[in-house]
Design a protein around this motif. Structure first.
Motif, PDB file in Angstrom:
ATOM      1  N   LYS A  14       0.834  -1.201   0.000  1.00 38.10           N
ATOM      2  CA  LYS A  14       0.000   0.000   0.000  1.00 38.10           C
ATOM      3  C   LYS A  14       0.871   1.254   0.000  1.00 38.10           C
ATOM      4  N   TYR A  15       1.899   1.279   0.830  1.00 40.48           N
ATOM      5  CA  TYR A  15       2.795   2.442   0.870  1.00 40.48           C
ATOM      6  C   TYR A  15       3.528   2.593  -0.459  1.00 40.48           C
ATOM      7  N   PHE A  16       3.984   1.478  -1.032  1.00 42.18           N
ATOM      8  CA  PHE A  16       4.672   1.536  -2.317  1.00 42.18           C
ATOM      9  C   PHE A  16       3.751   2.120  -3.390  1.00 42.18           C
ATOM     10  N   ARG A  21       2.359   6.642  -6.839  1.00 45.46           N
ATOM     11  CA  ARG A  21       1.375   7.625  -7.302  1.00 45.46           C
ATOM     12  C   ARG A  21       1.871   9.050  -7.082  1.00 45.46           C
ATOM     13  N   ASN A  22       2.432   9.317  -5.905  1.00 46.37           N
ATOM     14  CA  ASN A  22       2.934  10.658  -5.601  1.00 46.37           C
ATOM     15  C   ASN A  22       4.102  11.051  -6.498  1.00 46.37           C
ATOM     16  N   LEU A  23       5.028  10.138  -6.706  1.00 47.82           N
ATOM     17  CA  LEU A  23       6.182  10.435  -7.561  1.00 47.82           C
ATOM     18  C   LEU A  23       5.748  10.742  -8.990  1.00 47.82           C
ATOM     19  N   ILE A  24       4.830   9.963  -9.491  1.00 46.33           N
ATOM     20  CA  ILE A  24       4.358  10.162 -10.865  1.00 46.33           C
ATOM     21  C   ILE A  24       3.567  11.453 -10.980  1.00 46.33           C
ATOM     22  N   SER A  25       2.699  11.726 -10.024  1.00 50.31           N
ATOM     23  CA  SER A  25       1.853  12.928 -10.114  1.00 50.31           C
ATOM     24  C   SER A  25       2.647  14.216  -9.973  1.00 50.31           C
ATOM     25  N   ASN A  26       3.846  14.151  -9.411  1.00 43.60           N
ATOM     26  CA  ASN A  26       4.674  15.350  -9.259  1.00 43.60           C
ATOM     27  C   ASN A  26       5.542  15.641 -10.482  1.00 43.60           C
ATOM     28  N   PRO A  29       3.189  16.440 -17.058  1.00 43.73           N
ATOM     29  CA  PRO A  29       2.187  15.540 -17.658  1.00 43.73           C
ATOM     30  C   PRO A  29       2.753  14.644 -18.757  1.00 43.73           C
ATOM     31  N   GLU A  30       3.682  15.148 -19.563  1.00 41.41           N
ATOM     32  CA  GLU A  30       4.232  14.327 -20.645  1.00 41.41           C
ATOM     33  C   GLU A  30       5.127  13.206 -20.117  1.00 41.41           C
ATOM     34  N   GLN A  31       5.623  13.335 -18.896  1.00 39.95           N
ATOM     35  CA  GLN A  31       6.467  12.302 -18.293  1.00 39.95           C
ATOM     36  C   GLN A  31       5.657  11.265 -17.524  1.00 39.95           C
ATOM     37  N   GLN A  32       4.478  11.604 -17.092  1.00 40.71           N
ATOM     38  CA  GLN A  32       3.713  10.735 -16.205  1.00 40.71           C
ATOM     39  C   GLN A  32       3.438   9.368 -16.807  1.00 40.71           C
TER      40      GLN A  32
END
Length: 87
Positions: A14-16, A21-26, A29-32
């Protein structure tokens, strides 16, 4: 470093997922989408155990993950760096 990391990921999935999710959302947009694919490939073929074969698979995936993420971030940094027309 990757072998203890697999144990931590399996211990607290769950933590992973939240960290992922947090790393990707930060990111931009073209990198996500690219980073999401990198995380998908990281766990591809990895099972819910710590058998040697599984740890080896995760270690191989981690090497590819590191290379792909570094390349993705390098491309974005290069693309967003202004070109000095005077040099």
């Amino acid at each position: 470093m990757s072998r203890p990391l697999l144990g931590l990921i399996l211990l607290n999935e769950k933590y992973f997922s939240e960290l992922r999710r947090n790393l990707i959302s930060n990111q931009d947009p073209e990198q996500q989408q690219t980073l999401n694919a990198c995380f998908e490939k990281l766990m591809e073929g990895v099972e819910q155990n710590l058998l040697i074969k599984n740890r080896d698979r995760f270690t191989q995936n981690m090497s590819i993950f590191k290379r792909d993420v570094t390349e993705t971030l390098r491309i974005c940094t290069t693309a967003n760096t202004p070109v000095d027309m005077m040099s």
